[in-house]
Motif scaffolding. Sequence first.
Motif, PDB file in Angstrom:
ATOM      1  N   HIS A   1       0.828  -1.205   0.000  1.00 12.85           N
ATOM      2  CA  HIS A   1       0.000   0.000   0.000  1.00 12.85           C
ATOM      3  C   HIS A   1       0.865   1.260   0.000  1.00 12.85           C
ATOM      4  CE1 HIS A   1      -3.288  -2.783   1.141  1.00 12.85           C
ATOM      5  NE2 HIS A   1      -4.050  -1.880   0.549  1.00 12.85           N
ATOM      6  N   ARG A   2       1.934   1.282   0.800  1.00 13.06           N
ATOM      7  CA  ARG A   2       2.844   2.437   0.809  1.00 13.06           C
ATOM      8  C   ARG A   2       3.444   2.678  -0.570  1.00 13.06           C
ATOM      9  NH1 ARG A   2       4.741   0.415   5.800  1.00 13.06           N
ATOM     10  NH2 ARG A   2       6.472  -0.605   4.707  1.00 13.06           N
ATOM     11  N   GLN A   3       3.751   1.599  -1.279  1.00 17.21           N
ATOM     12  CA  GLN A   3       4.421   1.731  -2.575  1.00 17.21           C
ATOM     13  C   GLN A   3       3.542   2.374  -3.645  1.00 17.21           C
ATOM     14  OE1 GLN A   3       5.811  -2.246  -3.424  1.00 17.21           O
ATOM     15  NE2 GLN A   3       7.709  -1.975  -2.263  1.00 17.21           N
ATOM     16  N   LEU A   4       2.252   2.547  -3.365  1.00 17.42           N
ATOM     17  CA  LEU A   4       1.382   3.217  -4.334  1.00 17.42           C
ATOM     18  C   LEU A   4       1.618   4.724  -4.384  1.00 17.42           C
ATOM     19  CD1 LEU A   4      -2.010   1.350  -3.742  1.00 17.42           C
ATOM     20  CD2 LEU A   4      -0.358   1.000  -5.579  1.00 17.42           C
ATOM     21  N   ALA A   5       2.376   5.251  -3.444  1.00 18.27           N
ATOM     22  CA  ALA A   5       2.672   6.689  -3.451  1.00 18.27           C
ATOM     23  C   ALA A   5       3.391   7.092  -4.736  1.00 18.27           C
ATOM     24  CB  ALA A   5       3.503   7.067  -2.224  1.00 18.27           C
TER      25      ALA A   5
END
Length: 490
Positions: free
Chosen positions: A401-405
């Motif tokens: 989820h963090r990597q969607l930034a």
Amino acid sequence: MNAIQPSLHHALHSWPVDARDALPLALWDAASISAATGGVASNQFQAAGVEMDSRDVRPGDLFVALKGDAMDGHRFIPQAFAKGAVAAITDRPIDFPHVLVRDTTQALHDLAHAARDRSDAVRIAVTGSVGKTGVKEAIFNSLDRVGRGAAHRSVRSYNNHVGVPLSLARMPARARYGVFEMGMNHAGEIAPLSAHVRPNVALITTIAPAHIENLGSIEAIADEKAQIFTGLVDGGTAVIPADTEMADRLIGHARALGVKTVTFGRSENADVRLLDAIRQPHGGALITTDLGDTRLCYTIAEPGEHWIGNSLGVMVAVRAAGGDLASAGLAMAEMGGLKGRGARFQIAANGGKVLLIDESYNANPASMRATLASLGQTPATRRIAVLGTMGELGDFADKFHRQLAAPLAEAKIDHAILVGEGMRALAAQLGKGTPDSLGFAPSFTHCDDADQAILALEEFGMTGGDAVLVKGSNFMGLGRLVSHFTSAQK
């Protein structure tokens, strides 16, 4: 009038003979069901369809009363007949026309195998971490375009241990092609599905970390997806994405089984290789591909980088099945998005129309990146992303989820509405306010559920020229948001 009668009479007698003419027009009758299942029919009847959910029964259907751990389909027999069922498969006598069997689940499997064996249809199986439903529909449209009714496919996402045999049991004896989607959540699920279908062609769309919570690694996901090759008939073809890092692993599985392999993608080593893709102003692209012995140019209507690759896989599968590539090109040029999987709506707002893209049915890290990239290429005044939590990521959830930034920033998303507990990790990442290399950082709102997301989007305010992407795993219920805004236009 009399002068043309002899030639008309000759023409009638010269009507071309097809072996399929001897096959039954009805999907099933009492005798064929009894023969397939070893059951005993209480009455003579003919059925036009097969259904396992009493709510979906249509007049003329055969209702299969399946028994599960928490539900017994026999409870819903009266409702099925009230909706028009002509007969049922049951494990006990009932006061309606029926075929009595020992086990209704086994009877469904037997019916599926009988449908497979009575037809000479070429069968295509499709699996993959991303895009299998869209690819299945594209292959079906390509094959059915030559002659309406020539092709059969699994509907919706009937891709599990019940949906696949049900879809097989629905295949008419006269079908020339059958296209079946296969999904999994755990190891050991794909091989039995492939054994049911026994495909002539087996296609993997791509390998990505979907269901990694249950399988543990990308390698394990690839190993499970490759089990689709185990059911291939002699002389069958394995269609493999060349651009995935798991390509060699997939090829190894196929070659260990002694089946023919055809790879597709941008890779120089691909058997079917993308030469050029010219994106169109309103989505889609003009594709040029090298098929090895010829080159092909065609247009796809679906937007996004992922559909460029998907279209190559479709072409390989259609060719391997003996279909017509020109018809496949026309079918993909006309294909629109599916509900929850790319359907596009124009909705009224202040200042004009807003494009709403419905990707609410499913989400994983790879499909999120692909659809965000597609949104970034969509002409718009502002780009808004409503993103729901991605499921079945286990201990990897916060990381993915963090990597969607990064893809949010790369797509120049103006505002993101993040929905669900899993999206808190992305909200925290975006909350750091770290811009990308070009100094861009999207604004965002976090919501607990779809109802809050509706309010958040209304509060943010859509204006003419906006493009809004709605994407998340199905359990987040973001389809309600899509329905809320699109129903207001009716």
